[in-house]
Design a protein around this motif. Structure first.
Motif, short mmCIF file in Angstrom:
data_model
loop_
_atom_site.label_atom_id
_atom_site.label_comp_id
_atom_site.label_asym_id
_atom_site.label_seq_id
_atom_site.Cartn_x
_atom_site.Cartn_y
_atom_site.Cartn_z
N THR A 16 0.84 -1.19 0.00
CA THR A 16 0.00 0.00 0.00
C THR A 16 0.88 1.25 0.00
N VAL A 17 0.25 2.38 -0.19
CA VAL A 17 0.95 3.65 -0.20
C VAL A 17 0.74 4.33 1.14
N SER A 18 1.84 4.74 1.76
CA SER A 18 1.76 5.46 3.03
C SER A 18 1.27 6.88 2.77
N PRO A 19 0.60 7.48 3.75
CA PRO A 19 0.17 8.87 3.58
C PRO A 19 1.37 9.78 3.36
N GLY A 20 1.24 10.68 2.40
CA GLY A 20 2.32 11.60 2.10
C GLY A 20 3.32 11.08 1.09
N HIS A 21 3.18 9.82 0.67
CA HIS A 21 4.11 9.25 -0.30
C HIS A 21 3.42 9.02 -1.64
N SER A 22 2.50 9.91 -1.99
CA SER A 22 1.80 9.78 -3.25
C SER A 22 1.41 11.16 -3.77
N LEU A 23 1.10 11.20 -5.05
CA LEU A 23 0.71 12.44 -5.70
C LEU A 23 -0.21 12.09 -6.85
N ALA A 24 -1.28 12.84 -6.99
CA ALA A 24 -2.16 12.70 -8.14
C ALA A 24 -2.51 14.10 -8.61
N GLU A 25 -2.56 14.26 -9.92
CA GLU A 25 -2.81 15.58 -10.49
C GLU A 25 -3.69 15.42 -11.72
N LEU A 26 -4.67 16.30 -11.85
CA LEU A 26 -5.57 16.30 -12.99
C LEU A 26 -5.37 17.61 -13.73
N THR A 27 -5.02 17.53 -15.02
CA THR A 27 -4.80 18.70 -15.84
C THR A 27 -5.81 18.70 -16.98
N ALA A 28 -6.52 19.81 -17.13
CA ALA A 28 -7.46 19.97 -18.24
C ALA A 28 -6.75 20.72 -19.36
N ARG A 141 -17.14 27.01 -16.75
CA ARG A 141 -16.28 28.07 -17.30
C ARG A 141 -14.94 27.54 -17.81
N LEU A 142 -14.68 26.23 -17.67
CA LEU A 142 -13.43 25.64 -18.14
C LEU A 142 -13.66 24.81 -19.40
N PRO A 143 -13.21 25.32 -20.54
CA PRO A 143 -13.30 24.48 -21.73
C PRO A 143 -12.19 23.43 -21.69
N ALA A 144 -12.47 22.25 -22.18
CA ALA A 144 -11.46 21.20 -22.19
C ALA A 144 -11.73 20.23 -23.35
N THR A 145 -10.65 19.77 -23.96
CA THR A 145 -10.77 18.73 -24.98
C THR A 145 -10.25 17.41 -24.47
N ARG A 146 -9.30 17.46 -23.52
CA ARG A 146 -8.78 16.22 -22.94
C ARG A 146 -8.27 16.50 -21.53
N LEU A 147 -8.10 15.44 -20.80
CA LEU A 147 -7.59 15.50 -19.43
C LEU A 147 -6.33 14.64 -19.35
N ARG A 148 -5.44 15.04 -18.48
CA ARG A 148 -4.26 14.21 -18.19
C ARG A 148 -4.27 13.91 -16.71
N LEU A 149 -4.22 12.64 -16.40
CA LEU A 149 -4.17 12.19 -15.02
C LEU A 149 -2.75 11.71 -14.73
N LEU A 150 -2.09 12.36 -13.78
CA LEU A 150 -0.73 12.00 -13.39
C LEU A 150 -0.80 11.34 -12.02
N VAL A 151 -0.12 10.22 -11.88
CA VAL A 151 -0.09 9.48 -10.62
C VAL A 151 1.36 9.14 -10.28
N ALA A 152 1.75 9.45 -9.06
CA ALA A 152 3.06 9.06 -8.53
C ALA A 152 2.82 8.42 -7.17
N ALA A 153 3.33 7.21 -6.99
CA ALA A 153 3.07 6.49 -5.75
C ALA A 153 4.26 5.62 -5.36
N GLU A 154 4.47 5.51 -4.06
CA GLU A 154 5.51 4.64 -3.52
C GLU A 154 4.83 3.52 -2.73
N PHE A 155 4.81 2.34 -3.29
CA PHE A 155 4.21 1.18 -2.64
C PHE A 155 5.25 0.54 -1.74
N ALA A 156 4.86 0.27 -0.50
CA ALA A 156 5.79 -0.37 0.45
C ALA A 156 5.03 -1.33 1.34
#
Length: 156
Positions: A16-28, A141-156
């Motif tokens: 599993t991923v410990s709290p604080g050892h992950s990142l997720a970002e959504l870009t329109a 109010r946000l036009p979008a044609t695509r989304l990018r989902l970024l995930v960074a995780a440290e499984f331990a």
């Protein structure tokens, strides 16, 4: 003297991923321009490793749970492929409000050890298809044609 035979098959494990050892970002994106970038809390992430090291025994299963007012969803892998250059390709479903949406998540393995796995990856999602299939919507109010989902995780 007693002889003990140890099993050579590793037991199934759940990392599993410990709290604080992950990142997720959504870009329109609207065409070539990013119109909004937002960090999304990763509520939970897990990696289930199969019991057998055999190719036919089973595949690892990744699961990411996102918890944000914009995106409440679960990304769970169906198939994991090894690619050259320390890369993984996940064929997965993004479950938004009970409706699955197919996603191709490409992960780069940054660090790998016996008890730890550090991955970074992205998935591109066509916004219009995602909206029609799952009902997911960005603010009007946000036009979008695509989304990018970024995930960074440290499984331990």
């Amino acid at each position: 003297m007693t002889t003990v035979t140890l099993s050579t098959v590793p037991p199934p494990r759940r990392l599993t991923v410990s709290p604080g050892h992950s990142l997720a970002e959504l870009t329109a994106w609207y065409g070539p321009l990013p119109v909004r970038r937002r960090r999304i809390p990763l509520a939970a992430a897990a990696l289930d490793l199969p019991a057998d090291a055999d190719v036919n025994a089973g595949q690892p299963a990744f699961r990411f749970e996102f918890d944000d007012r914009e995106l409440r969803a679960v990304l769970s892998s169906e198939r994991v492929e090894d690619l050259p250059g320390n890369r993984l390709q996940l064929t997965a479903d993004l479950d938004v409000d009970g409706t699955p949406f197919p996603v191709l998540l490409r992960l780069r393995v940054v660090d790998r050890a016996e008890d730890r796995l550090l991955v970074v990856g992205t998935a591109r999602l066509p916004y219009r298809l995602l909206r029609r299939a799952t009902g997911f919507r960005l603010p009007w109010r946000l036009p979008a044609t695509r989304l990018r989902l970024l995930v960074a995780a440290e499984f331990a």
